[in-house]
Design a protein around this motif. Sequence first.
Motif, PDB file in Angstrom:
ATOM      1  N   PHE A  58      -0.475  30.512 -13.786  1.00  0.00           N
ATOM      2  CA  PHE A  58       0.652  30.402 -12.862  1.00  0.00           C
ATOM      3  C   PHE A  58       0.190  30.170 -11.426  1.00  0.00           C
ATOM      4  CE2 PHE A  58       2.601  32.792 -16.407  1.00  0.00           C
ATOM      5  CZ  PHE A  58       3.695  31.968 -16.637  1.00  0.00           C
ATOM      6  N   TRP A  59      -0.952  30.750 -11.048  1.00  0.00           N
ATOM      7  CA  TRP A  59      -1.479  30.477  -9.701  1.00  0.00           C
ATOM      8  C   TRP A  59      -1.866  29.006  -9.572  1.00  0.00           C
ATOM      9  CZ3 TRP A  59      -0.221  33.491  -6.045  1.00  0.00           C
ATOM     10  CH2 TRP A  59      -0.171  34.877  -6.189  1.00  0.00           C
ATOM     11  N   VAL A  60      -2.485  28.461 -10.613  1.00  0.00           N
ATOM     12  CA  VAL A  60      -2.831  27.034 -10.598  1.00  0.00           C
ATOM     13  C   VAL A  60      -1.573  26.183 -10.491  1.00  0.00           C
ATOM     14  CG1 VAL A  60      -3.787  25.142 -11.982  1.00  0.00           C
ATOM     15  CG2 VAL A  60      -5.003  27.319 -11.838  1.00  0.00           C
ATOM     16  N   ALA A  61      -0.525  26.562 -11.238  1.00  0.00           N
ATOM     17  CA  ALA A  61       0.736  25.823 -11.161  1.00  0.00           C
ATOM     18  C   ALA A  61       1.302  25.857  -9.748  1.00  0.00           C
ATOM     19  CB  ALA A  61       1.744  26.414 -12.150  1.00  0.00           C
ATOM     20  N   ALA A  62       1.240  27.011  -9.088  1.00  0.00           N
ATOM     21  CA  ALA A  62       1.752  27.121  -7.718  1.00  0.00           C
ATOM     22  C   ALA A  62       0.984  26.208  -6.768  1.00  0.00           C
ATOM     23  CB  ALA A  62       1.659  28.572  -7.246  1.00  0.00           C
ATOM     24  N   VAL A  63      -0.330  26.132  -6.932  1.00  0.00           N
ATOM     25  CA  VAL A  63      -1.133  25.257  -6.070  1.00  0.00           C
ATOM     26  C   VAL A  63      -0.805  23.787  -6.319  1.00  0.00           C
ATOM     27  CG1 VAL A  63      -3.486  24.482  -5.580  1.00  0.00           C
ATOM     28  CG2 VAL A  63      -3.016  26.929  -5.848  1.00  0.00           C
ATOM     29  N   LEU A  64      -0.672  23.402  -7.589  1.00  0.00           N
ATOM     30  CA  LEU A  64      -0.333  22.008  -7.915  1.00  0.00           C
ATOM     31  C   LEU A  64       1.006  21.604  -7.318  1.00  0.00           C
ATOM     32  CD1 LEU A  64      -1.433  21.853 -11.677  1.00  0.00           C
ATOM     33  CD2 LEU A  64      -2.620  20.889  -9.701  1.00  0.00           C
ATOM     34  N   VAL A  65       1.980  22.506  -7.372  1.00  0.00           N
ATOM     35  CA  VAL A  65       3.303  22.201  -6.821  1.00  0.00           C
ATOM     36  C   VAL A  65       3.243  22.158  -5.297  1.00  0.00           C
ATOM     37  CG1 VAL A  65       5.696  22.940  -6.674  1.00  0.00           C
ATOM     38  CG2 VAL A  65       4.458  23.217  -8.810  1.00  0.00           C
ATOM     39  N   ALA A  66       2.460  23.042  -4.680  1.00  0.00           N
ATOM     40  CA  ALA A  66       2.318  23.017  -3.224  1.00  0.00           C
ATOM     41  C   ALA A  66       1.723  21.690  -2.763  1.00  0.00           C
ATOM     42  CB  ALA A  66       1.442  24.182  -2.761  1.00  0.00           C
ATOM     43  N   ILE A  67       0.747  21.182  -3.505  1.00  0.00           N
ATOM     44  CA  ILE A  67       0.165  19.878  -3.189  1.00  0.00           C
ATOM     45  C   ILE A  67       1.219  18.778  -3.310  1.00  0.00           C
ATOM     46  CG2 ILE A  67      -1.506  18.146  -3.961  1.00  0.00           C
ATOM     47  CD1 ILE A  67      -3.318  20.481  -4.809  1.00  0.00           C
ATOM     48  N   ALA A  68       2.026  18.830  -4.385  1.00  0.00           N
ATOM     49  CA  ALA A  68       3.077  17.834  -4.569  1.00  0.00           C
ATOM     50  C   ALA A  68       4.075  17.863  -3.405  1.00  0.00           C
ATOM     51  CB  ALA A  68       3.806  18.084  -5.891  1.00  0.00           C
ATOM     52  N   THR A  69       4.459  19.048  -2.983  1.00  0.00           N
ATOM     53  CA  THR A  69       5.413  19.173  -1.875  1.00  0.00           C
ATOM     54  C   THR A  69       4.835  18.577  -0.594  1.00  0.00           C
ATOM     55  OG1 THR A  69       6.245  21.218  -2.859  1.00  0.00           O
ATOM     56  CG2 THR A  69       6.850  20.787  -0.577  1.00  0.00           C
ATOM     57  N   ALA A  70       3.587  18.898  -0.300  1.00  0.00           N
ATOM     58  CA  ALA A  70       2.952  18.368   0.906  1.00  0.00           C
ATOM     59  C   ALA A  70       2.853  16.847   0.854  1.00  0.00           C
ATOM     60  CB  ALA A  70       1.565  18.986   1.071  1.00  0.00           C
ATOM     61  N   LEU A  71       2.513  16.306  -0.314  1.00  0.00           N
ATOM     62  CA  LEU A  71       2.393  14.851  -0.443  1.00  0.00           C
ATOM     63  C   LEU A  71       3.748  14.158  -0.269  1.00  0.00           C
ATOM     64  CD1 LEU A  71      -0.116  14.572  -3.428  1.00  0.00           C
ATOM     65  CD2 LEU A  71      -0.544  14.009  -1.036  1.00  0.00           C
ATOM     66  N   ILE A  72       4.812  14.764  -0.789  1.00  0.00           N
ATOM     67  CA  ILE A  72       6.142  14.179  -0.606  1.00  0.00           C
ATOM     68  C   ILE A  72       6.487  14.126   0.878  1.00  0.00           C
ATOM     69  CG2 ILE A  72       8.615  14.487  -1.034  1.00  0.00           C
ATOM     70  CD1 ILE A  72       7.846  15.788  -3.704  1.00  0.00           C
ATOM     71  N   VAL A  73       6.216  15.219   1.590  1.00  0.00           N
ATOM     72  CA  VAL A  73       6.513  15.280   3.025  1.00  0.00           C
ATOM     73  C   VAL A  73       5.727  14.223   3.792  1.00  0.00           C
ATOM     74  CG1 VAL A  73       6.313  16.713   5.099  1.00  0.00           C
ATOM     75  CG2 VAL A  73       7.133  17.721   2.967  1.00  0.00           C
TER      76      VAL A  73
ATOM     77  N   THR B  19       0.832  -1.202   0.000  1.00  0.00           N
ATOM     78  CA  THR B  19       0.000   0.000   0.000  1.00  0.00           C
ATOM     79  C   THR B  19       0.861   1.244   0.000  1.00  0.00           C
ATOM     80  OG1 THR B  19      -1.731  -1.179   1.198  1.00  0.00           O
ATOM     81  CG2 THR B  19      -1.841   1.227   1.202  1.00  0.00           C
ATOM     82  N   ARG B  20       1.909   1.245   0.846  1.00  0.00           N
ATOM     83  CA  ARG B  20       2.803   2.400   0.916  1.00  0.00           C
ATOM     84  C   ARG B  20       3.563   2.563  -0.394  1.00  0.00           C
ATOM     85  NH1 ARG B  20       5.351   5.087   5.237  1.00  0.00           N
ATOM     86  NH2 ARG B  20       6.325   6.958   4.361  1.00  0.00           N
ATOM     87  N   ALA B  21       3.956   1.440  -1.000  1.00  0.00           N
ATOM     88  CA  ALA B  21       4.666   1.516  -2.278  1.00  0.00           C
ATOM     89  C   ALA B  21       3.786   2.131  -3.350  1.00  0.00           C
ATOM     90  CB  ALA B  21       5.129   0.122  -2.707  1.00  0.00           C
ATOM     91  N   GLY B  22       2.502   1.748  -3.368  1.00  0.00           N
ATOM     92  CA  GLY B  22       1.594   2.307  -4.357  1.00  0.00           C
ATOM     93  C   GLY B  22       1.380   3.790  -4.170  1.00  0.00           C
ATOM     94  N   SER B  23       1.208   4.225  -2.931  1.00  0.00           N
ATOM     95  CA  SER B  23       1.006   5.653  -2.680  1.00  0.00           C
ATOM     96  C   SER B  23       2.266   6.443  -2.979  1.00  0.00           C
ATOM     97  CB  SER B  23       0.561   5.881  -1.234  1.00  0.00           C
ATOM     98  OG  SER B  23       1.527   5.386  -0.317  1.00  0.00           O
ATOM     99  N   THR B  24       3.433   5.859  -2.684  1.00  0.00           N
ATOM    100  CA  THR B  24       4.701   6.520  -3.003  1.00  0.00           C
ATOM    101  C   THR B  24       4.849   6.725  -4.502  1.00  0.00           C
ATOM    102  OG1 THR B  24       5.822   5.609  -1.056  1.00  0.00           O
ATOM    103  CG2 THR B  24       7.216   6.315  -2.884  1.00  0.00           C
ATOM    104  N   LEU B  25       4.550   5.679  -5.279  1.00  0.00           N
ATOM    105  CA  LEU B  25       4.637   5.783  -6.735  1.00  0.00           C
ATOM    106  C   LEU B  25       3.666   6.837  -7.258  1.00  0.00           C
ATOM    107  CD1 LEU B  25       5.639   4.859  -9.486  1.00  0.00           C
ATOM    108  CD2 LEU B  25       3.964   2.996  -9.406  1.00  0.00           C
ATOM    109  N   ALA B  26       2.440   6.859  -6.723  1.00  0.00           N
ATOM    110  CA  ALA B  26       1.447   7.836  -7.181  1.00  0.00           C
ATOM    111  C   ALA B  26       1.919   9.261  -6.927  1.00  0.00           C
ATOM    112  CB  ALA B  26       0.107   7.581  -6.477  1.00  0.00           C
ATOM    113  N   VAL B  27       2.493   9.499  -5.754  1.00  0.00           N
ATOM    114  CA  VAL B  27       2.970  10.843  -5.419  1.00  0.00           C
ATOM    115  C   VAL B  27       4.135  11.245  -6.308  1.00  0.00           C
ATOM    116  CG1 VAL B  27       4.095  12.235  -3.630  1.00  0.00           C
ATOM    117  CG2 VAL B  27       2.150  10.775  -3.037  1.00  0.00           C
ATOM    118  N   LEU B  28       5.084  10.323  -6.527  1.00  0.00           N
ATOM    119  CA  LEU B  28       6.238  10.638  -7.365  1.00  0.00           C
ATOM    120  C   LEU B  28       5.822  10.864  -8.817  1.00  0.00           C
ATOM    121  CD1 LEU B  28       8.943   8.186  -5.948  1.00  0.00           C
ATOM    122  CD2 LEU B  28       8.679  10.628  -5.497  1.00  0.00           C
ATOM    123  N   ALA B  29       4.861  10.073  -9.303  1.00  0.00           N
ATOM    124  CA  ALA B  29       4.379  10.268 -10.677  1.00  0.00           C
ATOM    125  C   ALA B  29       3.676  11.617 -10.810  1.00  0.00           C
ATOM    126  CB  ALA B  29       3.435   9.132 -11.064  1.00  0.00           C
ATOM    127  N   TYR B  30       2.855  11.959  -9.836  1.00  0.00           N
ATOM    128  CA  TYR B  30       2.172  13.259  -9.846  1.00  0.00           C
ATOM    129  C   TYR B  30       3.188  14.392  -9.824  1.00  0.00           C
ATOM    130  CZ  TYR B  30      -0.325  17.297  -7.931  1.00  0.00           C
ATOM    131  OH  TYR B  30      -0.817  18.557  -7.716  1.00  0.00           O
TER     132      TYR B  30
END
Length: 492
Positions: free
Chosen positions: A178-193, A18-29
Amino acid sequence: MTRPESAARSAGAPPEPTRAGSTLAVLAYTGVVASLMQTLVVPLLGDLPRILHASASNASWVVTITLLVAAVATPVAGRLGDMYGKRRMLIASTIPIMVGSIVCAVSTSLIPMIIGRGLQGLGVGTIPLAIALLRDVMPPERLGSAIALISSSLGIGGALGLPIASAVTEYSNWRVMFWVAAVLVAIATALIVLVVPEGTSEGPSGRFDIPGALLLGAALVCLLLPVSKGAAWGWTSGSTLGLFAAALVLLLVWGWWELRSPEPLVDLRITARPQVLVTNLASIAVGVGLYALQLSLPQLMQLPKALGYGLGQSMVMMGVWMATGGIMMMVISPIGAKLSAARGPKTTLVTGTLIMAAGYGVALPLMGSIGGLVVVNIICSTGVAFAYGAMPALIMGAVPQSETAAANSFNTLMRSIGTSVSAAVVGAVLAQMSVQMGSHSIPTEHGFRTVFLIGSVVCLVAALIAVLIPVRRAVQSVPAQPPETAKAFAEN
């Protein structure tokens, strides 16, 4: 005696399924979001001079600066990932994208926009870092398909970003993009953490090779700047030739320094291994083949039907048709991984380049209809998915685990050099084979046919280079876990 999960993680054990799948999903995103930055400003190119109150030549720096910064930052991020942790560097790479997106969103002139786009370029290193992290944290049976997906995210994000950016630009304010891009990247950062575990860190504990990074950065700027601007400056101008000469000298000095350094930025002895060296050469050719398609098809789709060969598509519909390539990459990536598992990544790379060559070949008779160009896009994108998934597997099969991120970053740099060369060649061909209509220079049908022919030849060259890759038997299997890792995982 049961060791806690964190101990198993630190020992490099694979996470639970389960953790491997969520890790892959976050890295792909994260990979898709980072690669969105490549095509984010494409719909704005014609309007940038007006928006930024700048000349067309100066406004082109909005694209050029991202390319230059990405080229310099990618090998640096990879080396730091090997030394200090790939997850940590992933987070460090996403933050500049977010900040850069915000800077671009509030920009009203050229300089702030260039600064913001430069910050966005720092994020390209996330993809090789993610690929390297997979080697540390994914179960062996899922490693091949995971690598193929993350590697293909570079093309997936670029293809899907075009229709999204086109729709936002046409139906809303360009700043929203660009605001949408900033939000998408903020989500990615939070998911990595929150989700992604730290991989193993086996690199040297000594100092980072600052002189090597500065020399390589200067050499890449001197190389890629005239490649990007040569058509505008003149290929035989003093500036162009002088920068090419400086690039050659700096690369020689950099190579001399790296061979003498006890802890080099790029271990040239490993890079010179036949399997790594030839794979990197093939990567340059694949980069040329990929970008030639992305530069030519959108133009051909949007040219007026009155020309006899243009297809008269709107910007949004062009983006929709091009998005079929990104969807195809997502579908094909797992198939490419299965082919690599069964026949080896070298076979997958050869297959991918041959498919790309065939796609360019069928473009010649099919370029007269939108359906034909969609078929061309799907065929070529299928080949890209095979090729992009195979190259990291070939690289990682030939380097020690402590060099994984640096080696993958260098391979990504080779692809970037290929795309830069492709942009220069395609731009020169279409500019040379064009007609003047009012104040606009329009590429001719013969110009597009020449680009497709060049793309097919380059992909055949890439296939030939791939055939010559001397693959070791060990490459065709997933690297075994070290004894201490296997023990830690078993005890859990």
